[in-house]
Design a protein around this motif. Structure first.
Motif, PDB file in Angstrom:
ATOM      1  N   GLY B  17       0.752  -1.207  -0.145  1.00 40.12           N
ATOM      2  CA  GLY B  17      -0.034  -0.050   0.064  1.00 40.12           C
ATOM      3  C   GLY B  17       0.820   1.364  -0.076  1.00 40.12           C
ATOM      4  N   ALA B  18       1.959   1.109   0.742  1.00 44.75           N
ATOM      5  CA  ALA B  18       2.879   2.251   0.907  1.00 44.75           C
ATOM      6  C   ALA B  18       3.416   2.538  -0.396  1.00 44.75           C
ATOM      7  CB  ALA B  18       3.988   1.993   1.877  1.00 44.75           C
ATOM      8  N   LEU B  19       3.916   1.645  -1.353  1.00 45.51           N
ATOM      9  CA  LEU B  19       4.381   1.654  -2.493  1.00 45.51           C
ATOM     10  C   LEU B  19       3.383   2.295  -3.637  1.00 45.51           C
ATOM     11  CD1 LEU B  19       6.431  -1.666  -2.581  1.00 45.51           C
ATOM     12  CD2 LEU B  19       7.381   0.545  -2.692  1.00 45.51           C
ATOM     13  N   TYR B  20       2.219   1.939  -3.445  1.00 41.31           N
ATOM     14  CA  TYR B  20       1.101   2.224  -4.348  1.00 41.31           C
ATOM     15  C   TYR B  20       1.031   3.921  -4.186  1.00 41.31           C
ATOM     16  CZ  TYR B  20      -3.728   2.452  -6.643  1.00 41.31           C
ATOM     17  OH  TYR B  20      -4.555   2.779  -7.263  1.00 41.31           O
ATOM     18  N   ALA B  21       1.133   4.198  -2.643  1.00 34.85           N
ATOM     19  CA  ALA B  21       0.529   5.651  -2.358  1.00 34.85           C
ATOM     20  C   ALA B  21       1.882   6.389  -2.910  1.00 34.85           C
ATOM     21  CB  ALA B  21       0.471   5.899  -0.767  1.00 34.85           C
ATOM     22  N   GLY B  22       2.932   5.702  -3.344  1.00 33.19           N
ATOM     23  CA  GLY B  22       4.329   6.565  -3.677  1.00 33.19           C
ATOM     24  C   GLY B  22       5.474   6.977  -2.733  1.00 33.19           C
ATOM     25  N   CYS B  23       5.316   6.226  -1.631  1.00 33.12           N
ATOM     26  CA  CYS B  23       6.287   6.232  -0.739  1.00 33.12           C
ATOM     27  C   CYS B  23       7.690   5.961  -1.339  1.00 33.12           C
ATOM     28  CB  CYS B  23       5.984   5.222   0.444  1.00 33.12           C
ATOM     29  SG  CYS B  23       7.476   5.077   1.865  1.00 33.12           S
ATOM     30  N   PHE B 149      -3.878  -2.453   2.933  1.00 32.01           N
ATOM     31  CA  PHE B 149      -3.396  -1.835   1.845  1.00 32.01           C
ATOM     32  C   PHE B 149      -4.128  -0.488   1.581  1.00 32.01           C
ATOM     33  CE2 PHE B 149      -3.260  -0.679  -2.664  1.00 32.01           C
ATOM     34  CZ  PHE B 149      -2.059  -1.292  -3.236  1.00 32.01           C
ATOM     35  N   SER B 150      -5.586  -0.358   1.708  1.00 36.61           N
ATOM     36  CA  SER B 150      -6.031   0.749   1.320  1.00 36.61           C
ATOM     37  C   SER B 150      -5.985   1.673   2.124  1.00 36.61           C
ATOM     38  CB  SER B 150      -7.519   0.500   0.809  1.00 36.61           C
ATOM     39  OG  SER B 150      -8.173  -0.236   1.808  1.00 36.61           O
ATOM     40  N   GLU B 151      -5.966   1.336   3.571  1.00 36.56           N
ATOM     41  CA  GLU B 151      -5.782   2.461   4.824  1.00 36.56           C
ATOM     42  C   GLU B 151      -4.355   2.794   4.630  1.00 36.56           C
ATOM     43  OE1 GLU B 151      -8.533   3.933   6.528  1.00 36.56           O
ATOM     44  OE2 GLU B 151      -9.246   2.907   4.646  1.00 36.56           O
ATOM     45  N   THR B 152      -3.539   2.246   4.125  1.00 33.90           N
ATOM     46  CA  THR B 152      -2.125   2.652   4.261  1.00 33.90           C
ATOM     47  C   THR B 152      -2.159   3.777   3.185  1.00 33.90           C
ATOM     48  OG1 THR B 152      -1.275   0.706   4.977  1.00 33.90           O
ATOM     49  CG2 THR B 152       0.192   2.346   4.122  1.00 33.90           C
TER      50      THR B 152
END
Lengths: 182, 377
Positions: B17-23, B149-152
């Motif tokens: 999830g972090a990677l999806y968010a662009g971390c 995933f989604s809440e991250t």
């Protein structure tokens, strides 16, 4: 398949029973498209002592992620049989490694047994695949997933050099139990 | 095209999830039961041009994410209760300096080292009150791998949008259980980036409220220079003791979250419409509660579930409404009475409140909740 089907794999830490649980959960949820949750006892006792891995399979979403009353249980050692072969449903099944579990847990469930570890060692020359023999046996015993889905999940997890070995181990466990069930 | 699916642990889903968010930055120090978050990111971040650092301890880890965030990166750290305790000084720093960052707390018991391998939910008040001083807090409490995933992703969005630390708390049970997750396609979940300044560098003030309660944040290295401090500060970022400025700043920092409560709040309700007993449960305990609701309904007992997904800010309005409608609210949690205090505060005596706490390292099972509901109703 019941609304909620619970399977417990237990044995000694290092016997690969958590992996067996993961493979079963993958067979159910990735290959067969059902819902599945896999969890394990995770603590100091998991190092060498008794360890367990639980899989819950359901046609619908799974709320409580831990076992409530298990439909089927595997015990590879006496310690794990003493500790984890409880809370088995009335009419459920228990599979034992007969070389290691001498004192059978008592209860209102059906017991199946064969020397699982020795079978892996004698028939395949590799004790390390005893967990896959056990997995094949548990799938034959419960029908929790199809034989094919189980095999596909096993093969998706192992390195190429060991595909044939694991395929044989899985089939061996599956057929042993089918014979016992006759 | 069929979506990518996998059987993942909650901790692995968090990293994804972090990677999806662009971390692009993870600074941490390994601790059970959160270590898999770091493990996955140590492999994956370098592949996307990100950085992974294992710091000397949890305090250093928190400092590293604050510094990295100020360079414009989306940042994450993951730990468990003892690590969150160590991070508190710097969490306060991120609050007052208004630095976006996401902190994952995979909860075990406590206090201190407690029981490293058992689940707990005893850090939920810490998420609000762990660091000293008045400050806003956002904490999310997902209950499944997919939701982790989604809440991250949402935690990153809230951190970036409101320029503040956001905590995601889940317990060892969901952190370590494996479940099937469907990976959202790029664009399927909203991804928010922080506001950056539109003014020229010489006109930039890091706490310029003329842009609203959340001032744009420049990245170090992008030509903008500004001062960052843990002291109360004026709009230019330099310390001040001027009473009106200190008062304004403190109130603004609470207001930016208060005013956005409706947007930040997220709850799920199950059979609450006609419920005589509402179970207030979050995280893995809410899954036991949902099981209990179904069993109770079979027996003709009108039970329902209220599940906060945003725990802080607390869903005051809705809990107050439920307290007026229901005969009782039952609060099961893996601690000795934390969120039940909020429920009591908000219910103001409008209904009975039952509490069920468990701290022996085992999950609260459905049978315990069923018994408690029958006792209270």
């Amino acid at each position: 398949m019941a609304e909620r089907f619970e399977i417990r794999f237990s044995g000694a830490g290092g016997q690969g029973l958590i992996t067996a649980g993961i493979i079963l959960a993958e067979a159910a949820s990735i290959i067969e498209g059902k819902h599945a949750v896999q969890s394990q006892s995770y603590g100091p006792e998991a190092r060498g002592g008794a360890s367990k891995s639980e899989v819950i399979i359901s046609d619908g979403p799974i709320d409580y992620p831990k076992a409530t009353i298990v439909d089927a249980c595997l015990a590879m050692t006496q310690e794990s049989a003493d500790k984890y072969a409880n809370g088995i449903k009335e009419g459920g099944v228990l599979l034992l490694d007969s070389d290691f579990v001498k004192k059978e847990p008592q209860g209102d469930f059906k017991v199946y047994k064969f020397p699982i570890t020795r079978t892996a060692k004698d028939d395949l020359g590799r004790e390390i695949v005893a967990n896959v023999v056990a997995l094949g046996a548990m799938i034959a015993l419960t029908g929790a997933v199809s034989r094919e889905a189980g095999e596909k999940a096993v093969l998706a997890r192992v390195p190429e050099a060991f595909l044939e070995l694991n395929k044989k181990a899985y089939a061996l466990g599956y057929e042993k139990v089918k014979e016992l069930m006759k | 095209m069929a979506k990518k699916v996998a059987l993942l642990q909650g901790n692995e889903a968090c990293a994804q999830g972090a990677l999806y968010a662009g971390c692009k930055f993870f600074g941490g120090y390994p601790i059970t039961p959160s270590t898999e978050v770091a493990e996955v990111l140590s492999v994956e971040l370098p592949k996307v041009g990100g950085k992974f650092i294992q710091m000397e301890d949890e305090i250093g880890a928190m400092a590293s994410v604050i510094g990295a965030s100020l360079t414009g990166s989306k940042v994450l750290t993951a730990t468990s209760g003892p690590g969150v305790s160590l991070k508190q000084e710097l969490i306060g720093y991120a609050c007052i300096a208004e630095v976006p960052c996401v902190i994952i707390n995979v909860m075990r018991g406590g206090p201190s080292t407690g029981m490293p391998t058992g689940p707990g939910q005893s850090d939920v008040q810490q998420a609000k009150w762990g660091t000293h001083g008045d400050h806003a807090a956002i904490a999310l409490v997902p209950a499944s791998c997919q939701e982790i995933f989604s809440e991250t992703v949402r935690a990153f969005n809230l951190a970036e949008k409101y320029r503040m630390p956001v905590q995601v708390l889940f317990d060892e049970i969901v952190g370590h259980s494996r479940e099937r997750i469907e990976f959202p396609e790029p664009g399927e979940l909203e991804v928010i980036d922080r506001q950056t300044p539109t003014v020229a560098p010489e006109q930039y003030k890091p706490y310029d409220t003329s842009f609203g309660d959340v001032p744009p944040l420049a990245a170090f290295g992008s030509g903008y220079r500004f001062h960052v401090t843990g002291l109360n500060k004026a709009q230019d970022g330099f310390p001040t003791t001027k009473a009106s400025l200190v008062d304004d700043e403190q109130r603004r920092q609470l207001r930016k979250v208060d005013a956005a409560q409706a947007e930040i709040e997220k709850n799920e309700e199950y059979l609450t419409d006609d419920a005589e007993v509402v179970i207030f449960a979050y995280g893995s305990t809410s899954r036991s509660a949902r099981y209990a609701v179904n069993e109770l309904r079979k027996e003709g007992i009108k039970a329902g579930l209220f599940r906060p997904i945003t725990l802080w800010p607390f869903p005051e309005k809705r809990v107050a409404e439920l307290a007026k409608k229901a005969k009782a609210i039952v609060v099961p949690e893996m601690n000795l009475g934390q969120m039940v205090l909020e429920v009591e505060r908000v219910a103001k005596g409008d209904c009975k409140i039952g509490f069920l706490g468990r701290v022996d390292g085992e999950p609260i099972n459905p049978g315990q909740i069923i018994a408690k509901v029958k006792e209270v109703k």
